[in-house]
Scaffold this motif. Structure first.
Motif, mmCIF file in Angstrom:
data_model
loop_
_atom_site.group_PDB
_atom_site.id
_atom_site.type_symbol
_atom_site.label_atom_id
_atom_site.label_comp_id
_atom_site.label_asym_id
_atom_site.label_seq_id
_atom_site.Cartn_x
_atom_site.Cartn_y
_atom_site.Cartn_z
ATOM 1 N N GLU A 35 0.898 -1.155 -0.002
ATOM 2 C CA GLU A 35 -0.179 0.069 -0.105
ATOM 3 C C GLU A 35 0.909 1.318 -0.202
ATOM 4 O O GLU A 35 0.342 2.358 -0.049
ATOM 5 N N VAL A 36 2.237 1.102 0.018
ATOM 6 C CA VAL A 36 3.258 2.424 -0.117
ATOM 7 C C VAL A 36 2.565 3.014 -1.556
ATOM 8 O O VAL A 36 2.597 2.419 -2.663
ATOM 9 N N GLY A 37 2.511 4.479 -1.608
ATOM 10 C CA GLY A 37 1.934 4.971 -2.650
ATOM 11 C C GLY A 37 0.367 4.714 -3.184
ATOM 12 O O GLY A 37 0.095 4.951 -4.246
ATOM 13 N N GLY A 38 -0.329 4.117 -2.331
ATOM 14 C CA GLY A 38 -1.678 4.219 -2.639
ATOM 15 C C GLY A 38 -1.892 2.596 -3.073
ATOM 16 O O GLY A 38 -3.014 2.252 -3.592
ATOM 17 N N GLY A 39 -0.948 1.766 -3.134
ATOM 18 C CA GLY A 39 -0.788 0.570 -3.867
ATOM 19 C C GLY A 39 0.259 0.281 -4.913
ATOM 20 O O GLY A 39 1.245 0.906 -5.133
ATOM 21 N N GLY A 85 15.273 2.055 -7.035
ATOM 22 C CA GLY A 85 14.858 3.129 -7.984
ATOM 23 C C GLY A 85 13.614 3.842 -7.249
ATOM 24 O O GLY A 85 13.113 4.620 -7.783
ATOM 25 N N ASP A 86 13.184 2.944 -6.111
ATOM 26 C CA ASP A 86 11.809 3.353 -5.403
ATOM 27 C C ASP A 86 10.725 3.552 -6.379
ATOM 28 O O ASP A 86 9.798 4.396 -6.120
ATOM 29 N N SER A 87 10.572 2.704 -7.389
ATOM 30 C CA SER A 87 9.533 2.818 -8.471
ATOM 31 C C SER A 87 8.644 1.560 -8.357
ATOM 32 O O SER A 87 9.028 0.751 -8.010
ATOM 33 N N LYS A 88 7.362 2.108 -8.802
ATOM 34 C CA LYS A 88 6.283 1.122 -9.005
ATOM 35 C C LYS A 88 5.996 1.486 -10.444
ATOM 36 O O LYS A 88 5.693 2.736 -10.930
ATOM 37 N N ASN A 89 6.282 0.460 -11.711
ATOM 38 C CA ASN A 89 6.155 0.891 -12.781
ATOM 39 C C ASN A 89 4.887 0.142 -13.623
ATOM 40 O O ASN A 89 4.466 -0.950 -13.403
ATOM 41 N N THR A 90 4.402 0.880 -14.747
ATOM 42 C CA THR A 90 3.544 0.121 -15.533
ATOM 43 C C THR A 90 4.000 -1.299 -16.025
ATOM 44 O O THR A 90 3.011 -2.015 -16.335
ATOM 45 N N CYS A 91 5.135 -1.217 -16.513
ATOM 46 C CA CYS A 91 5.655 -2.350 -17.154
ATOM 47 C C CYS A 91 5.439 -3.854 -16.120
ATOM 48 O O CYS A 91 5.315 -4.895 -16.690
ATOM 49 N N VAL A 92 5.265 -3.643 -14.886
ATOM 50 C CA VAL A 92 4.807 -4.833 -14.173
ATOM 51 C C VAL A 92 3.420 -5.019 -13.818
ATOM 52 O O VAL A 92 2.868 -6.064 -13.923
ATOM 53 N N ASN A 93 2.805 -3.718 -13.351
ATOM 54 C CA ASN A 93 1.485 -3.883 -13.135
ATOM 55 C C ASN A 93 0.492 -4.052 -14.274
ATOM 56 O O ASN A 93 -0.546 -4.908 -13.964
ATOM 57 N N ALA A 94 0.629 -3.663 -15.285
ATOM 58 C CA ALA A 94 -0.109 -4.056 -16.607
ATOM 59 C C ALA A 94 -0.066 -5.479 -16.827
ATOM 60 O O ALA A 94 -1.207 -6.146 -17.042
ATOM 61 N N ASN A 114 7.933 7.394 -8.592
ATOM 62 C CA ASN A 114 8.817 7.201 -7.638
ATOM 63 C C ASN A 114 7.885 7.463 -6.223
ATOM 64 O O ASN A 114 7.385 8.497 -6.000
ATOM 65 N N VAL A 115 7.713 6.453 -5.539
ATOM 66 C CA VAL A 115 6.860 6.356 -4.398
ATOM 67 C C VAL A 115 7.322 7.213 -3.075
ATOM 68 O O VAL A 115 6.517 7.553 -2.278
ATOM 69 N N VAL A 116 8.640 7.602 -3.409
ATOM 70 C CA VAL A 116 9.153 8.506 -2.095
ATOM 71 C C VAL A 116 9.078 9.709 -2.523
ATOM 72 O O VAL A 116 8.705 10.578 -1.503
ATOM 73 N N THR A 117 9.083 10.239 -3.688
ATOM 74 C CA THR A 117 9.163 11.572 -3.982
ATOM 75 C C THR A 117 7.755 11.857 -4.508
ATOM 76 O O THR A 117 7.222 13.277 -4.495
ATOM 77 N N GLY A 118 6.857 10.805 -4.930
ATOM 78 C CA GLY A 118 5.521 10.972 -5.568
ATOM 79 C C GLY A 118 5.629 11.489 -6.943
ATOM 80 O O GLY A 118 4.702 11.918 -7.741
#
Length: 378
Positions: free
Chosen positions: A169-173, A183-192, A240-244
């Motif tokens: 739930e970091v960053g809302g999911g 990279g502190d990232s959540k990416n379309t290339c995995v979620n999709a 970037n879920v740290v910086t938004g």
């Protein structure tokens, strides 16, 4: 029937939350000269297998002048080409089995939740990318659909468990890109692709498990649409879920897989709202094409997935521009390959994959396979 009713109810209740964030009469076979793409696909495939296959390891090397197996991303693209080839040439069925077994050297069982490492591993690694694994779920399910061999379904289920372990739930999911949160990232290339994998696995799992997979796919689509969709209906790369901060750069494969996630939702529910969203993305994807040649501007390692999305959407809508765009891209890349074959595996594998998908359009076996596969409702 009770399970089907439950799933439809679940999907209908998801719809508004997700989205808050001219039909052609042309038949399939009239789109191209019969047999052209099958011959081209076989040519590219034969070249790739001859020049990249490592006989002693049952793997493909990453470059023509190297002897090391490719990273699992490139290997996964090549596996998708082998799976597609198997629909047209039975000899690839044994290669598909060998390759699947060869890739066991990437499969890490010495961790809490097994998954594929980027490179061959002795186990106990912590360098897994959730997107690398998400692609494999979809390809293993396609292999299972074609062969009926339970090994592919079992592994798809196992890999999806690892992929979904990257959700928090970091960053809302959303699912992280890398298990160490590089990279502190959540990416379309995995979620999709994870969403597509969830929806497609719901077809083959035990009926009591289907609602869970559909719910997981739904929450992924909702988060990705809310977080990473641009104003042009296409999808940015990551947050970037740290910086938004959102990286709004748009690559073909991100929008391609979200388009497919929405067609999956349509196939599960029959709700036009999902197909309408997919159609918006299909029209908007023109922005990815070269204004002079019409082919997709991105490297084929990304763009072959947009060709696949075009063909999937075409199967639902029969809108001619989708088939024309896919054909234009395939023709452009094949002609370039004829002049000078690529020296890396992922480019050869991506080209072979999209050519085989075009070959599916030319044959009754290919058309029948996708007619059955697209219809996910039980």
């Amino acid at each position: 029937m009770k399970n089907l009713h439950t799933r439809r109810h679940l999907l209908k209740t998801m719809g508004s939350g997700i989205l808050a964030c001219g039909l052609s009469g042309r038949s399939w076979g009239q789109s191209a000269e019969s047999g052209v793409y099958g011959k081209r696909a076989a040519e590219v495939m034969a070249h790739t297998h001859e020049n990249f296959w490592l006989k002693k390891r049952d793997l493909y090397k990453g470059a023509i002048d190297k002897d090391d197996p490719d990273f699992i991303w490139g290997g996964g693209v090549m596996f998708s080409a082998v799976v597609a080839a198997t629909r047209h040439d039975p000899k690839y069925k044994s290669i598909m089995r060998k390759y699947f077994e060869g890739m066991e050297v990437y499969w890490d069982t010495k961790v809490k939740i097994p998954g594929y490492e980027p490179s061959p591993t002795a186990g106990g690694g912590n360098d897994k990318y959730y997107d690398d694994n998400a692609w494999m779920v979809i390809m293993f399910l396609e292999a299972y659909e074609m062969s009926g061999e339970s090994r592919y379904l079992k592994r798809a289920t196992e890999v999806l468990e690892f992929v979904m372990s990257g959700w928090d739930e970091v960053g809302g999911g959303g699912i992280w890109w890398h298990e160490k949160h590089t990279g502190d990232s959540k990416n379309t290339c995995v979620n999709a692709p994870a969403a597509v994998g969830c929806f497609r696995l719901s077809k083959f799992c035990e009926p009591k498990e289907a609602p869970k997979y559909i719910a997981d796919g739904g929450k992924i689509v909702k988060w990705t649409t809310k977080t990473l969709r641009g104003g042009n209906s296409l999808f940015g790369d990551a947050i970037n879920v740290v910086t938004g901060q959102v990286n709004g750069g748009q690559l073909t494969y991100n929008s391609a897989m979200m388009l497919r996630a929405y067609t999956c939702l349509y196939s599960l529910t029959g709700e036009d709202i999902y197909l309408d969203e997919a159609k918006k993305m299909g029209v908007a994807a023109k922005a990815f094409t070269d204004s002079k040649t019409g082919q997709y501007r991105d490297s084929i390692k990304w763009s072959h997935l947009m060709v696949e999305a075009d063909l999937e959407l075409y199967r639902w809508t029969k809108e001619d521009y989708l088939l024309k765009r896919a054909k234009t891209d395939c023709d452009f890349h094949y002609e370039a390959w004829k002049k000078e074959p690529a020296k890396d595996l992922i480019t050869n594998g991506g080209l072979a994959r999209q050519l085989w998908l075009m070959a599916d359009m030319e044959t009754a076996a290919g058309r029948d396979f996708w007619k059955k596969s697209d219809k996910l409702r039980r």
